[in-house]
Design a protein around this motif. Structure first.
Motif, short mmCIF file in Angstrom:
data_model
loop_
_atom_site.label_atom_id
_atom_site.label_comp_id
_atom_site.label_asym_id
_atom_site.label_seq_id
_atom_site.Cartn_x
_atom_site.Cartn_y
_atom_site.Cartn_z
N CYS A 165 57.31 38.27 36.26
CA CYS A 165 56.77 39.27 37.18
C CYS A 165 56.14 38.53 38.36
O CYS A 165 55.37 37.59 38.16
N CYS A 168 51.93 39.30 38.04
CA CYS A 168 51.09 38.75 36.96
C CYS A 168 51.68 37.48 36.35
O CYS A 168 51.05 36.83 35.52
N CYS A 188 56.71 43.85 36.65
CA CYS A 188 56.70 44.45 35.30
C CYS A 188 56.08 45.86 35.32
O CYS A 188 55.47 46.28 36.31
N CYS A 191 52.32 46.16 36.30
CA CYS A 191 51.94 45.88 37.70
C CYS A 191 52.56 46.86 38.69
O CYS A 191 52.21 46.85 39.87
ZN LIG Z 1 53.27 42.03 36.03
#
Ligand SMILES: [Zn+2]
Length: 260
Positions: A165, A168, A188, A191
């Motif tokens: 991602c 993150c 992801c 997020c």
């Molecule tokens: Zn993420």
């Protein structure tokens, strides 16, 4: 220094130049993208005229000029007749899409031949595939072109993040992810809420898998790879937007391809 040099190239585009001349933008194996003038090529009698169609693979002899180099001689190596003569016009549209996209993404001179070889490999595959009776032929042919552009973006240093991602940095767990174009890769589920909806496309596990494979596998691997039609369409859409982000304008040739 020699006043002439030879190389192999693909003609990307031509435009009129002065009264009887044409300027050619040629993507060459040894010097990257170059512009040369071909004298007298607007005249019917020009001996070079027959060799200078867009997307011919040609052997070139070029004379160095003070301001612009001049085409001294040219021979066709391959003219991709299956693509050019395809009655559905898909082949013609693909050639033009590859030319416009390649021209838009590659800027200036480079001595690396990897990108050139990738383009030739793509053309050779499409030249064979266009003659076949394929299921979902249009999306399938576009898919091969999409893999080409994904690989080209990687070689140019524009590889999107497709394993973690981008926000993150956790590994992608293949459910409910999105591809965010302003952030340059996958985001992801957790997020996703901070992303602007107009900048992303929801991507299935199948699309993520193909994006990851495109980095690892050679182009011919994708010719027979089974991919569901919805994933083919989504992958083609992701690549279309990736090109748009990098070229900063929509490609007219892709609009034409889709309109057929
Ligand atoms: Zn993420």
């Amino acid at each position: 220094m020699s006043r002439t040099y030879t190389t192999t190239g693909i003609i990307l585009k031509r435009r009129d130049y002065q009264e009887n001349d044409c300027l050619f933008c040629i993507y060459t194996k040894d010097f990257g993208k170059i512009e040369v003038v071909a004298r007298g090529t607007k005249k019917i009698s020009s001996k070079l005229k027959g060799y200078l169609e867009p997307f011919y693979l040609v052997k070139l002899m070029i004379a160095k000029g003070k301001f612009i180099d001049k085409l001294a001689n040219c021979n066709t190596i391959k003219s991709y007749e299956n693509l050019r003569a395809d009655p559905s016009l898909l082949g013609f549209a693909l050639i033009n899409y590859l030319a416009e996209g390649t021209d838009g993404l590659i800027s200036g001179h480079t001595s690396q031949s990897d990108k050139f070889n990738l383009l030739i490999e793509t053309l050779n595959i499409l030249e064979q595939e266009i003659a076949k009776d394929l299921q979902e032929k249009k999306e399938r042919l576009l898919f091969i072109s999409s893999i080409y552009f994904l690989k080209l973006l990687g070689l140019l240093g524009y590889q999107p993040e497709i394993h973690r991602c981008v926000l993150c940095h956790k590994g992608i767990l293949l459910t409910k992810n999105i591809f965010d174009f302003s952030k340059g890769g996958l985001v992801c589920e957790d997020c996703k809420r901070v992303c602007l909806i107009e900048d992303y496309i929801r991507v299935s596990d199948g699309v993520i898998k193909v994006l990851q494979l495109a980095k690892e596998k050679s182009l011919d691997y994708f010719v027979t790879l089974p991919v569901e039609i919805n994933d083919l369409k989504a992958l083609n859409k992701v690549v279309e937007k990736l090109i748009l982000v990098n070229v900063e304008r929509p490609l007219k040739t892709l609009e034409f391809f889709r309109s057929i």
